[in-house]
Design a protein around this motif. Structure first.
Motif, short mmCIF file in Angstrom:
data_model
loop_
_atom_site.label_atom_id
_atom_site.label_comp_id
_atom_site.label_asym_id
_atom_site.label_seq_id
_atom_site.Cartn_x
_atom_site.Cartn_y
_atom_site.Cartn_z
N PRO A 53 -8.07 -0.27 -6.22
CA PRO A 53 -6.96 -0.33 -5.21
C PRO A 53 -5.74 0.87 -5.88
CG PRO A 53 -7.08 -2.54 -6.56
CD PRO A 53 -8.20 -1.49 -7.08
N TRP A 54 -6.16 1.96 -5.84
CA TRP A 54 -5.13 3.03 -6.38
C TRP A 54 -3.69 2.78 -5.65
CZ3 TRP A 54 -3.20 6.12 -2.05
CH2 TRP A 54 -4.03 5.82 -1.14
N TRP A 55 -3.55 2.56 -4.40
CA TRP A 55 -2.30 2.37 -3.76
C TRP A 55 -1.29 1.36 -4.35
CZ3 TRP A 55 -6.92 0.81 -1.96
CH2 TRP A 55 -7.13 -0.23 -1.55
N ARG A 56 -1.92 0.62 -5.28
CA ARG A 56 -1.15 -0.45 -5.97
C ARG A 56 -0.45 0.01 -7.22
NH1 ARG A 56 -5.28 -5.12 -5.24
NH2 ARG A 56 -5.61 -5.25 -2.96
N LEU A 65 2.58 8.05 -2.41
CA LEU A 65 1.91 9.21 -2.98
C LEU A 65 1.82 10.56 -2.07
CD1 LEU A 65 0.51 10.04 -5.62
CD2 LEU A 65 -1.71 9.03 -4.63
N PRO A 66 2.53 11.48 -2.40
CA PRO A 66 2.16 12.72 -1.59
C PRO A 66 0.83 13.19 -1.18
CG PRO A 66 4.05 13.01 -3.31
CD PRO A 66 3.03 11.71 -3.76
N GLY A 67 0.64 13.31 -0.03
CA GLY A 67 -0.82 13.76 0.40
C GLY A 67 -1.68 12.52 0.79
N HIS A 68 -1.08 11.26 0.42
CA HIS A 68 -1.82 10.15 0.69
C HIS A 68 -1.12 8.78 1.44
CE1 HIS A 68 -5.33 11.61 -1.76
NE2 HIS A 68 -4.36 11.95 -2.58
N GLU A 69 0.10 9.18 1.87
CA GLU A 69 1.15 8.42 2.52
C GLU A 69 0.64 7.50 3.49
OE1 GLU A 69 1.60 11.78 2.46
OE2 GLU A 69 3.68 12.34 1.58
N LEU A 70 -0.34 8.24 4.54
CA LEU A 70 -0.81 7.63 5.58
C LEU A 70 -1.81 6.45 5.40
CD1 LEU A 70 -0.69 10.16 8.39
CD2 LEU A 70 1.29 8.52 7.81
N SER A 71 -2.81 6.85 4.44
CA SER A 71 -3.85 5.92 3.63
C SER A 71 -3.23 4.70 3.10
CB SER A 71 -4.79 6.84 3.03
OG SER A 71 -5.69 5.83 2.45
N ALA A 72 -2.18 5.21 2.19
CA ALA A 72 -1.48 4.12 1.41
C ALA A 72 -0.95 3.04 2.41
CB ALA A 72 -0.65 4.85 0.38
N LEU A 73 -0.10 3.71 3.37
CA LEU A 73 0.61 2.92 4.12
C LEU A 73 -0.05 1.83 5.07
CD1 LEU A 73 3.45 2.45 5.40
CD2 LEU A 73 3.20 4.18 6.95
N ASP A 74 -1.27 2.33 5.44
CA ASP A 74 -2.43 1.24 6.18
C ASP A 74 -2.58 0.33 5.01
OD1 ASP A 74 -2.56 2.98 8.17
OD2 ASP A 74 -4.39 3.79 7.63
N HIS A 75 -3.05 0.55 3.84
CA HIS A 75 -3.36 -0.55 2.86
C HIS A 75 -2.11 -1.47 2.83
CE1 HIS A 75 -7.09 0.91 1.46
NE2 HIS A 75 -6.62 1.95 1.37
N TYR A 76 -0.56 -0.87 2.62
CA TYR A 76 0.23 -1.67 2.44
C TYR A 76 0.70 -2.80 3.60
CZ TYR A 76 1.39 1.61 -1.39
OH TYR A 76 1.24 2.30 -2.51
N HIS A 93 9.84 10.33 8.28
CA HIS A 93 10.26 9.00 8.53
C HIS A 93 9.06 7.97 7.98
CE1 HIS A 93 13.25 10.16 11.15
NE2 HIS A 93 12.57 10.93 11.82
N VAL A 94 8.61 8.11 6.65
CA VAL A 94 7.61 7.27 6.01
C VAL A 94 8.42 6.37 5.17
CG1 VAL A 94 5.80 7.40 4.33
CG2 VAL A 94 6.06 9.24 6.05
N PRO A 95 8.04 5.17 5.41
CA PRO A 95 8.73 4.08 4.73
C PRO A 95 8.41 4.28 3.13
CG PRO A 95 7.54 2.97 6.27
CD PRO A 95 7.12 4.34 6.24
N ARG A 96 9.46 3.57 2.55
CA ARG A 96 9.08 3.55 0.86
C ARG A 96 8.80 2.15 0.56
NH1 ARG A 96 13.45 6.47 -2.73
NH2 ARG A 96 13.46 8.38 -1.79
N LEU A 97 8.26 1.94 -0.37
CA LEU A 97 8.22 0.45 -1.04
C LEU A 97 9.24 -0.15 -1.64
CD1 LEU A 97 5.06 1.44 -3.19
CD2 LEU A 97 5.08 -0.17 -1.44
#
Length: 117
Positions: A53-56, A65-76, A93-97
């Motif tokens: 789970p790289w997004w963690r 993570l630049p280039g992986h924002e949307l994939s990570a956002l789906d996981h979050y 307009h990408v959220p932050r953690l």
């Protein structure tokens, strides 16, 4: 398949311990291991982290993570990871953690595994 470098294997082991909906920074992982630093952890994740789970494992500022924002956002969103809405001025307009609420210190990690890695 070639064996992973020892340090990378330990980094990936920590990534797998992080519960859904929580995160650790690259520096947190290095501190947990007592070795290396944020850059070494980031390199191990970049080269070998695809199967965990790289997004963690994240940047300390909560930027996705630049280039992986949307994939990570789906996981979050799927895991219920706390997010902060992006400022209107933020690119895309990408959220932050929400690092104060999402950050995990590993305090309860050893309960099932028996010990610190």
């Amino acid at each position: 398949m070639a064996r992973l470098p020892d340090y990378a294997e330990r980094v990936l082991d920590v990534a797998e311990l992080i519960p859904p909906g929580r995160v650790m920074t690259y520096g947190d992982v290095a501190e947990w291991l007592g070795e290396g630093g944020p850059r070494q952890v980031g390199r191990a994740m970049a080269l070998y982290g695809g199967a965990v789970p790289w997004w963690r494992v994240v940047r300390s500022d909560g930027v996705l993570l630049p280039g992986h924002e949307l994939s990570a956002l789906d996981h979050y969103r799927e895991e219920g990871t706390p997010l902060r809405e992006a400022a209107r001025s933020a690119e895309g307009h990408v959220p932050r953690l929400d690092m104060k609420r999402a950050r995990w210190d590993g305090a309860d990690a050893g309960e099932d595994e028996g010990a610190h890695i």
